[in-house]
Scaffold this motif. Structure first.
Motif, mmCIF file in Angstrom:
data_model
loop_
_atom_site.group_PDB
_atom_site.id
_atom_site.type_symbol
_atom_site.label_atom_id
_atom_site.label_comp_id
_atom_site.label_asym_id
_atom_site.label_seq_id
_atom_site.Cartn_x
_atom_site.Cartn_y
_atom_site.Cartn_z
ATOM 1 N N VAL A 28 -1.402 10.393 -7.709
ATOM 2 C CA VAL A 28 -1.769 11.775 -8.000
ATOM 3 C C VAL A 28 -2.606 12.337 -6.863
ATOM 4 C CG1 VAL A 28 -1.674 11.486 -10.503
ATOM 5 C CG2 VAL A 28 -3.819 11.068 -9.306
ATOM 6 N N MET A 29 -2.593 13.675 -6.773
ATOM 7 C CA MET A 29 -3.352 14.349 -5.734
ATOM 8 C C MET A 29 -4.832 14.352 -6.122
ATOM 9 S SD MET A 29 -2.421 18.056 -4.159
ATOM 10 C CE MET A 29 -0.796 17.615 -3.611
ATOM 11 N N THR A 30 -5.686 14.036 -5.183
ATOM 12 C CA THR A 30 -7.125 14.055 -5.456
ATOM 13 C C THR A 30 -7.643 15.486 -5.359
ATOM 14 O OG1 THR A 30 -7.656 13.695 -3.134
ATOM 15 C CG2 THR A 30 -7.463 11.727 -4.533
ATOM 16 N N ARG A 31 -8.822 15.731 -5.927
ATOM 17 C CA ARG A 31 -9.416 17.071 -5.914
ATOM 18 C C ARG A 31 -9.660 17.526 -4.476
ATOM 19 N NH1 ARG A 31 -14.356 16.951 -9.287
ATOM 20 N NH2 ARG A 31 -12.869 16.873 -10.990
ATOM 21 N N ALA A 32 -10.143 16.624 -3.626
ATOM 22 C CA ALA A 32 -10.432 16.970 -2.231
ATOM 23 C C ALA A 32 -9.154 17.381 -1.497
ATOM 24 C CB ALA A 32 -11.086 15.788 -1.524
ATOM 25 N N LEU A 33 -8.053 16.688 -1.769
ATOM 26 C CA LEU A 33 -6.785 17.008 -1.119
ATOM 27 C C LEU A 33 -6.272 18.368 -1.599
ATOM 28 C CD1 LEU A 33 -4.897 15.674 0.912
ATOM 29 C CD2 LEU A 33 -3.620 14.713 -0.993
ATOM 30 N N ARG A 34 -6.446 18.655 -2.901
ATOM 31 C CA ARG A 34 -6.027 19.948 -3.454
ATOM 32 C C ARG A 34 -6.843 21.090 -2.842
ATOM 33 N NH1 ARG A 34 -4.900 18.093 -9.095
ATOM 34 N NH2 ARG A 34 -7.033 17.515 -8.903
ATOM 35 N N GLN A 35 -8.166 20.875 -2.686
ATOM 36 C CA GLN A 35 -9.025 21.895 -2.086
ATOM 37 C C GLN A 35 -8.633 22.147 -0.638
ATOM 38 O OE1 GLN A 35 -12.938 20.315 -2.767
ATOM 39 N NE2 GLN A 35 -13.320 21.732 -4.473
ATOM 40 N N ALA A 36 -8.329 21.067 0.083
ATOM 41 C CA ALA A 36 -7.925 21.203 1.491
ATOM 42 C C ALA A 36 -6.638 22.003 1.598
ATOM 43 C CB ALA A 36 -7.763 19.842 2.126
ATOM 44 N N GLU A 37 -5.680 21.759 0.686
ATOM 45 C CA GLU A 37 -4.415 22.505 0.707
ATOM 46 C C GLU A 37 -4.658 23.983 0.397
ATOM 47 O OE1 GLU A 37 -1.307 20.996 -1.775
ATOM 48 O OE2 GLU A 37 -0.885 19.315 -0.447
ATOM 49 N N THR A 38 -5.538 24.257 -0.589
ATOM 50 C CA THR A 38 -5.840 25.628 -0.985
ATOM 51 C C THR A 38 -6.499 26.371 0.171
ATOM 52 O OG1 THR A 38 -6.207 24.838 -3.226
ATOM 53 C CG2 THR A 38 -6.971 27.044 -2.756
ATOM 54 N N GLU A 39 -7.451 25.738 0.838
ATOM 55 C CA GLU A 39 -8.130 26.366 1.976
ATOM 56 C C GLU A 39 -7.162 26.602 3.131
ATOM 57 O OE1 GLU A 39 -11.468 23.890 2.861
ATOM 58 O OE2 GLU A 39 -12.423 24.329 0.927
ATOM 59 N N GLU A 40 -6.211 25.677 3.308
ATOM 60 C CA GLU A 40 -5.216 25.821 4.374
ATOM 61 C C GLU A 40 -4.328 27.026 4.104
ATOM 62 O OE1 GLU A 40 -1.498 23.200 5.763
ATOM 63 O OE2 GLU A 40 -3.382 22.075 5.717
ATOM 64 N N GLN A 53 0.866 -1.186 0.000
ATOM 65 C CA GLN A 53 0.000 0.000 0.000
ATOM 66 C C GLN A 53 0.892 1.221 0.000
ATOM 67 O OE1 GLN A 53 -3.464 -0.004 2.234
ATOM 68 N NE2 GLN A 53 -3.985 2.031 1.481
ATOM 69 N N SER A 54 0.672 2.076 -0.971
ATOM 70 C CA SER A 54 1.502 3.255 -1.182
ATOM 71 C C SER A 54 1.361 4.269 -0.050
ATOM 72 C CB SER A 54 1.109 3.905 -2.515
ATOM 73 O OG SER A 54 1.620 5.197 -2.592
ATOM 74 N N VAL A 55 2.492 4.891 0.310
ATOM 75 C CA VAL A 55 2.507 5.951 1.315
ATOM 76 C C VAL A 55 1.674 7.131 0.808
ATOM 77 C CG1 VAL A 55 4.028 7.576 2.523
ATOM 78 C CG2 VAL A 55 4.776 5.235 2.127
ATOM 79 N N GLY A 56 1.768 7.425 -0.476
ATOM 80 C CA GLY A 56 1.011 8.524 -1.070
ATOM 81 C C GLY A 56 -0.487 8.294 -1.042
ATOM 82 N N VAL A 57 -0.919 7.045 -1.206
ATOM 83 C CA VAL A 57 -2.350 6.723 -1.136
ATOM 84 C C VAL A 57 -2.843 6.885 0.302
ATOM 85 C CG1 VAL A 57 -4.061 4.882 -1.401
ATOM 86 C CG2 VAL A 57 -2.323 5.216 -3.158
ATOM 87 N N LYS A 58 -2.022 6.474 1.259
ATOM 88 C CA LYS A 58 -2.393 6.630 2.666
ATOM 89 C C LYS A 58 -2.524 8.105 3.036
ATOM 90 C CE LYS A 58 -0.305 2.379 4.374
ATOM 91 N NZ LYS A 58 0.828 1.806 5.117
ATOM 92 N N ALA A 59 -1.750 8.976 2.335
ATOM 93 C CA ALA A 59 -1.799 10.419 2.600
ATOM 94 C C ALA A 59 -2.962 11.091 1.871
ATOM 95 C CB ALA A 59 -0.475 11.053 2.185
#
Length: 193
Positions: A177-189, A110-116
């Motif tokens: 790859v980064m998911t849309r939800a993860l990108r939105q969370a980073e942008t809001e942060e 299981q990929s570290v990136g998928v877990k993140a």
């Protein structure tokens, strides 16, 4: 390794009419090449089912008129209208002579990136390899445990003994790859700071 046994008959007639007649009887035309001689044969369409309609890599043992040939599937042709199997090409495995084959990839871990929170994207399902017949295997395992977010595993990262990879070394096999939800969370942060 899994072996599929196909019982066939030597093909005597050649030409379009003979081929059409054999296909109307529910037979598939086949050829075995790469050995001492080319062998043209026919076999019932059902005998190819477990070899053609699977993603697994298998050896075919074709028995034609008392002789047995160990082969790998090289090419298959389907009817453009009915999508029925029409023709199959096999490469005979000869001791001491290298073969080129497409081996399926099996991703483990299981990929570290998928877990993140990333998403695993598989870019290739098979690798083209050149090896001796005795070194053929059912599939190549690729460990994706250390695959980071926005990271790639490339052909050059795959390690397999006694095989030469024919694909370009820098070609990606899988990435996270980064998911849309993860990108939105980073942008809001970033906006919150």
């Amino acid at each position: 390794m899994k072996t599929v046994v196909i019982e066939g008959q030597l093909r005597t007639g050649t030409g379009k009419k003979a081929a059409r007649d054999l296909r109307s009887e529910g037979k598939v035309l086949g050829v075995i090449y790469g050995g001492k001689e080319e062998v043209h044969f026919t076999a019932p369409v059902l005998s190819f089912r477990s070899l053609v309609y699977t993603p697994e890599f298998q050896i075919a043992e074709i028995k034609v008129d008392g002789k047995s040939y160990r082969c790998i599937l090289k090419d298959k042709q389907f009817d453009v209208v009915t999508d029925a199997l029409n023709h199959v090409d096999f490469l005979e495995l000869v001791e001491g002579r290298q073969v080129v084959a497409n081996l399926p990839l099996r991703f483990v871990g299981q990929s570290v990136g998928v877990k993140a929170g990333g998403r695993l994207v598989i870019k290739m399902k098979t690798l083209k390899v050149r090896t001796m017949p005795e070194h053929l295997i059912e599939g190549i395992e690729v460990d994706i445990t250390d695959l980071q977010l926005n990271g790639n595993i490339r052909v050059e990262d795959v390690k397999q003994e006694n095989m030469e990879f024919m694909n370009p070394a820098r070609q990606p096999i899988a990435s996270v790859v980064m998911t849309r939800a993860l990108r939105q969370a980073e942008t809001e942060e970033k906006k919150g700071k």
